[in-house]
Design a protein around this motif. Structure first.
Motif, mmCIF file in Angstrom:
data_model
loop_
_atom_site.group_PDB
_atom_site.id
_atom_site.type_symbol
_atom_site.label_atom_id
_atom_site.label_comp_id
_atom_site.label_asym_id
_atom_site.label_seq_id
_atom_site.Cartn_x
_atom_site.Cartn_y
_atom_site.Cartn_z
ATOM 1 N N CYS A 125 0.856 -1.301 -0.018
ATOM 2 C CA CYS A 125 -0.080 0.090 -0.085
ATOM 3 C C CYS A 125 0.945 1.193 0.116
ATOM 4 C CB CYS A 125 -0.859 0.055 1.172
ATOM 5 S SG CYS A 125 -2.206 -1.119 1.313
ATOM 6 N N LYS A 139 -11.920 4.679 12.356
ATOM 7 C CA LYS A 139 -12.622 4.280 10.966
ATOM 8 C C LYS A 139 -11.618 4.627 9.783
ATOM 9 C CE LYS A 139 -16.796 3.415 12.425
ATOM 10 N NZ LYS A 139 -17.498 1.886 12.144
ATOM 11 N N THR A 140 -9.952 4.246 10.273
ATOM 12 C CA THR A 140 -9.137 4.452 9.126
ATOM 13 C C THR A 140 -9.521 3.320 8.191
ATOM 14 O OG1 THR A 140 -6.779 3.942 9.056
ATOM 15 C CG2 THR A 140 -7.692 2.876 10.531
ATOM 16 N N ARG A 141 -9.217 3.723 6.845
ATOM 17 C CA ARG A 141 -9.417 2.822 5.841
ATOM 18 C C ARG A 141 -8.152 1.696 5.732
ATOM 19 N NH1 ARG A 141 -11.095 7.250 2.571
ATOM 20 N NH2 ARG A 141 -8.913 7.493 1.376
ATOM 21 N N MET A 142 -7.068 2.204 6.501
ATOM 22 C CA MET A 142 -5.850 0.940 6.607
ATOM 23 C C MET A 142 -6.519 -0.347 7.010
ATOM 24 S SD MET A 142 -1.809 1.816 7.625
ATOM 25 C CE MET A 142 -1.949 1.344 9.231
ATOM 26 N N SER A 143 -6.391 -1.408 6.096
ATOM 27 C CA SER A 143 -7.050 -2.638 6.300
ATOM 28 C C SER A 143 -5.861 -3.446 7.295
ATOM 29 C CB SER A 143 -7.386 -3.561 5.445
ATOM 30 O OG SER A 143 -6.414 -3.513 4.321
ATOM 31 N N TYR A 144 -4.773 -2.949 7.394
ATOM 32 C CA TYR A 144 -3.645 -3.703 8.041
ATOM 33 C C TYR A 144 -3.959 -4.129 9.343
ATOM 34 C CZ TYR A 144 1.021 -4.859 9.836
ATOM 35 O OH TYR A 144 2.225 -5.626 10.186
ATOM 36 N N PRO A 145 -4.210 -5.326 10.028
ATOM 37 C CA PRO A 145 -4.478 -5.494 11.457
ATOM 38 C C PRO A 145 -3.416 -5.159 12.500
ATOM 39 C CG PRO A 145 -3.358 -7.434 10.526
ATOM 40 C CD PRO A 145 -3.508 -6.452 9.392
ATOM 41 N N ASP A 169 -10.612 -3.142 21.220
ATOM 42 C CA ASP A 169 -10.451 -2.105 20.419
ATOM 43 C C ASP A 169 -10.902 -0.884 21.255
ATOM 44 O OD1 ASP A 169 -9.269 -3.574 18.430
ATOM 45 O OD2 ASP A 169 -10.556 -3.096 16.978
ATOM 46 N N SER A 215 -9.459 9.293 4.622
ATOM 47 C CA SER A 215 -10.478 9.084 5.157
ATOM 48 C C SER A 215 -11.123 10.112 5.995
ATOM 49 C CB SER A 215 -10.476 7.727 6.070
ATOM 50 O OG SER A 215 -9.753 7.819 7.373
ATOM 51 N N ARG A 243 -6.783 0.846 14.306
ATOM 52 C CA ARG A 243 -8.024 1.405 14.681
ATOM 53 C C ARG A 243 -8.087 1.892 16.218
ATOM 54 N NH1 ARG A 243 -8.576 -2.067 10.442
ATOM 55 N NH2 ARG A 243 -10.203 -1.550 8.832
#
Length: 233
Positions: A40, A103-109, A192, A72, A98
Motif C-alpha cells: 500500500c 474508521k481508518t481505511r488502512m486494512s492492516y491488522p 479495540d 478517510s 483502529r
C-alpha cells in the motif's frame, strides 16, 4: 534515496525530561519489516501515493495534510484534532491502526511485535528530515510504553452497567451506529474499544473532550462500556 544508516541501532532521549536513553531500532532490519507495508505504501526517491500515501517525511507531520491524497473522514478528523506523527503515535498506529484512528481505511491488522515496530520506525525515520541528528531530533524522542496492560484487557465488563454509563456517550455518538460527523462506536470489538479509550487517557488520541471523558472512567467502567456497545443493535 538517502543512504540507510548501516546496521544502526538508534537511541533517543525520553521526551518527558528523562536522561535515560532507550533503543529505537535497527534501520536495516526495518527495511525488511517494511515488506509488510509495500502493498500500500512507497518510500524513498520517486515514491508516489498508492492505496496509501507515500511515507517520505512522515515524522513531525500532522495527520491527513499530505496534499493530493484522499484521506478517510476519520483520519482528517484526527488531523484536525491535532494528531501528529511522532515516534509514539506512529508506534501506536502501526501496532493497532483502529485503536488510534477508529474508521481508518488502512486494512492492516497491526504489527504486534514490539521489536519489529521499533526497527520499522527506525527505517521510516531515515526518510524524514535530518536523520543524522539522532538522538537529538525531537521527532525521535521516545515516550514510555503506551500499551494497555493485559490485565486491563482481561476485565470482563458488565453490559448492564455499561448501559447505565452510556448516556454521556450517546449524547454525541449515535446509538443506532450511524455516523453524522462523529464516528460510530456501536459494535466495536471490546479490545479495540478499551485500547482506544486508554489512548485518550494517555493523550495519544488528541481529542480534548474525549481525553477528559476517558480520564474520568475507571478500568472497570471502560470495560463495561465496551461490553455494552459491542452487542448494541
Amino acid at each position: 534515496m538517502r543512504p540507510l544508516l548501516p546496521a544502526l541501532t538508534l537511541a533517543a532521549l525520553l521526551a518527558a525530561g528523562g536522561a535515560r536513553a532507550e533503543l529505537i531500532g535497527d534501520a536495516e532490519a526495518g527495511a525488511q519489516a517494511f515488506n509488510a507495508c509495500k502493498g500500500c505504501h512507497q518510500i524513498g526517491q520517486g515514491a508516489e501515493d498508492r492505496i496509501g500515501p507515500h511515507l517520505n517525511g512522515i515524522f513531525g507531520r500532522r495527520a491527513a495534510v499530505h496534499d493530493g491524497y484522499a484521506y478517510s473522514a476519520s483520519m482528517e478528523r484526527a488531523g484536525v484534532d491535532g494528531l501528529t506523527w511522532t515516534l509514539e503515535t506512529l508506534d501506536a498506529y502501526i501496532e493497532n491502526p483502529r485503536a488510534l484512528v477508529s474508521k481508518t481505511r488502512m486494512s492492516y491488522p497491526g504489527m504486534k511485535n514490539e521489536q519489529a515496530r521499533a526497527d520499522l520506525l527506525a527505517y521510516l525515520r531515515t526518510f524524514s528530515d535530518n536523520p543524522a541528528n539522532i538522538p537529538e531530533a525531537a521527532p525521535t524522542a521516545i515516550g514510555t510504553d503506551h500499551s494497555v496492560d493485559p490485565d486491563i484487557l482481561a476485565i470482563q465488563g458488565d453490559p448492564e452497567y455499561g448501559e447505565y454509563l452510556s448516556s454521556e456517550c450517546v449524547s454525541c455518538h449515535q446509538a443506532d451506529g450511524s455516523a453524522l460527523g462523529i464516528p460510530s462506536i456501536t459494535r466495536w470489538p471490546e479490545e479495540d474499544f478499551v485500547i482506544a479509550m486508554h489512548a485518550y487517557k494517555d493523550r495519544l488520541r488528541p481529542h480534548p473532550v474525549m481525553q477528559m471523558m476517558a480520564g474520568r472512567l475507571s478500568n472497570e467502567e471502560i470495560a463495561a462500556l465496551a461490553a455494552y456497545f459491542k452487542d448494541l443493535d
